[in-house]
Design an enzyme around this catalytic site. Structure first.
Site, PDB file in Angstrom:
ATOM      1  CG  HIS A  17      -1.690  -1.224   1.454  1.00 11.88           C
ATOM      2  ND1 HIS A  17      -2.974  -1.463   0.996  1.00 11.88           N
ATOM      3  CD2 HIS A  17      -1.311  -2.360   2.089  1.00 11.88           C
ATOM      4  CE1 HIS A  17      -3.352  -2.675   1.355  1.00 11.88           C
ATOM      5  NE2 HIS A  17      -2.364  -3.244   2.008  1.00 11.88           N
TER       6      HIS A  17
ATOM      7  CB  SER B 261      13.661  22.834 -14.641  1.00 13.71           C
ATOM      8  OG  SER B 261      12.938  24.049 -14.720  1.00 13.71           O
TER       9      SER B 261
ATOM     10  CE  LYS C 219      11.748  20.264 -11.185  1.00 17.28           C
ATOM     11  NZ  LYS C 219      10.559  19.722 -10.609  1.00 17.28           N
TER      12      LYS C 219
ATOM     13  CD  GLU D  28       8.722  12.785 -15.204  1.00 16.22           C
ATOM     14  OE1 GLU D  28       7.727  13.482 -15.023  1.00 16.22           O
ATOM     15  OE2 GLU D  28       9.863  13.261 -15.387  1.00 16.22           O
TER      16      GLU D  28
END
Ligand code: ARG
Length: 463
Positions: free
Chosen positions: A161, A282, A288, A295
């Site tokens: 979970h 970024s 970043k 992704e």
């Protein structure tokens, strides 16, 4: 044929050429040109067989086979002029062959149809994708085995979970993916073995009256045998669906792993550091480092499963044998295959380059009451309590630790004994994370010795 605007290949009964819209919806050359090499290999095998069976002369077959190599070199050299009016790769190649060698080109299509031709080409193309998927999966599995071997005894939290459950080892977690990708590998291999039957010689749908030798062409093209039913041979796209289905399951596994890498590389987790080579920055936030490859791998399942559903819907309800609907098969498989191979290669690169942050993993492994089950098991094993009672007592100690803002090993012996008077100081041995993982020696468990045994087993399997 009097009207020069009607199709050269099938225009005999036509007085007029097709409407521009008809041509646009009918043509597949914009995408099926990717099967040019397969088409030419199939035609060369067919021509050699026609000559061996005395259906065409040796000199015609030689001219055809040589001419096809000329056409292939034009295609590979980028000088071939594809024509939409000629619909597809089969007619583009044949028309060019006619220009190159003249009259013998007209004998190539004897005892054959575009229906068995396209099925053959597409099978050969898809077969290469099963092989490419196999190589991509093997490379990824090797990269995972490298991680698992290095970190067989690095402790980390195991989750259910996405809540801390029990400590596990980094190697164990990596080996879970080896099992998944190992099943993907075996699915690809199974499907490849099943699909390797040659449709060539099924002709339009009924076979042919020419004395062809289907074993000869099957062998020349690396098939195990000719497909046994001509109707099925021209209308079967199971092999493409099996590829898409195996690819979808594999993409699903990739997406799960990619999701974990996205979470693990966040500042909140810091479980892994992805290499600069597989991260991006970024344009506005200088601090970043984004896990874009992970992704995108996570997203690939969308188009791959989409292709699987799309082709299944195309095939659903089609009567035997060939229908033009089936021309819609190729783009789905092309796109899914391209993206699966890219995702596998990107994942392999990320896994090879990434470094696990041992300290963060260990710190997280010890928090969140991860050894509560070990405590409960100790109460059963040493004090002889029923597991349900042990579970209850442990739960009360977790609540006590929570009240005190500490973890289970930080409780005093007196606090432990407040839950059950017979608890002794020995209990603290099982509350250590290392002891916890070392104790999980059941087959397939997380103990480093078990993980090392699984790494060795897999090295034996994949060589
Ligand atoms: N371009 C066609 C396809 O991809 C080739 C087969 C055409 N056959 C036919 N009977 N029109 O399916």
């Amino acid at each position: 044929m009097t009207d020069t605007t009607s199709n050269k290949m099938w225009g005999g009964r036509f007085a007029a050429g097709p409407d521009a819209i008809m041509e646009a919806i009918n043509a597949s050359i914009s995408f099926d040109q990717r099967m040019a090499a397969q088409d030419i290999a199939g035609s060369r095998a067919h021509a050699a067989m026609l000559a061996a069976q005395d259906i065409i002369s040796d000199s015609d077959a030689d001219a055809i086979r040589k001419g096809l190599l000329t056409v292939l070199s034009e295609i590979e050299g980028g000088t071939f002029a594809y024509s939409t009016a000629l619909e597809d790769i089969h007619m583009n190649v044949e028309a060019r062959l006619k220009e190159v060698i003249g009259e013998p080109a007209g004998r190539l299509h004897t005892g054959r149809s575009r229906n068995d031709q396209v099925a053959t080409d597409f099978k050969l193309w898809t077969r290469d994708q099963f092989d490419a998927a196999e190589s991509g999966l093997l490379a990824l599995i090797k990269a995972l085995l490298g991680q698992a071997k290095a970190g067989a005894d690095w402790v980390m939290p195991g989750f259910t979970h996405l809540q801390t459950a029990q400590p596990v080892t980094w190697g164990h977690h990596m080996m879970a993916y080896v099992e998944m990708f190992g099943r993907d590998l075996s699915r690809m291999r199974d499907a490849r073995a099943r699909m390797n039957e040659s449709p060539l010689g099924a002709a339009a749908l009924a076979g042919t009256s020419f004395p062809i030798d289907r074993d000869m062409t099957a062998q020349a093209l690396g098939f195990d045998r000719p497909a046994a039913n001509s109707l099925d041979a021209v209308s079967d796209r199971d092999f493409a669906l099996e590829f898409l289905s195996a690819a979808s399951i594999c993409a699903m596994h990739l997406s799960r792993f990619a999701e974990e890498l996205v979470i693990w590389s966040s500042a909140q987790f810091r479980f892994v550091t992805l290499s600069d080579r597989f991260s991006t920055g970024s344009s506005i936030m200088p601090q970043k480092k984004n896990p874009d490859a992970a992704e995108l791998i996570r997203a690939k399942i969308g188009r791959i499963m989409g292709a699987n559903v799309a082709l299944m819907m195309v095939m659903k309800g089609l009567p035997l044998a060939y229908s033009k609907d089936m021309q819609e098969d190729k783009e789905q498989v092309f796109d899914a295959a391209d993206n699966l191979m890219l995702a596998l290669a990107a994942m392999e690169g990320m896994v090879k380059d990434m470094s696990a942050n041992r300290e963060s993993l260990a710190a997280a492994a010890g928090s969140g009451f991860s050894t509560a089950t070990d405590l409960a098991d100790w109460l059963v094993r040493v004090l002889g309590l029923p597991f349900r009672d042990a579970h209850h007592i442990t739960g009360s100690l977790v609540a006590l630790a929570e009240q005190n803002g500490c973890d289970l090993p930080d409780l005093t012996l007196e606090q432990m004994q407040s839950a059950h008077g017979d608890i002794t100081a020995d209990v603290f041995d099982v509350l250590g994370v290392e002891n916890s993982v070392n104790s999980r020696m059941s087959y397939g468990g997380t103990a480093p010795a078990q993980v090392r045994a699984q790494v060795a087993r897999w090295k034996g399997i994949i060589g």
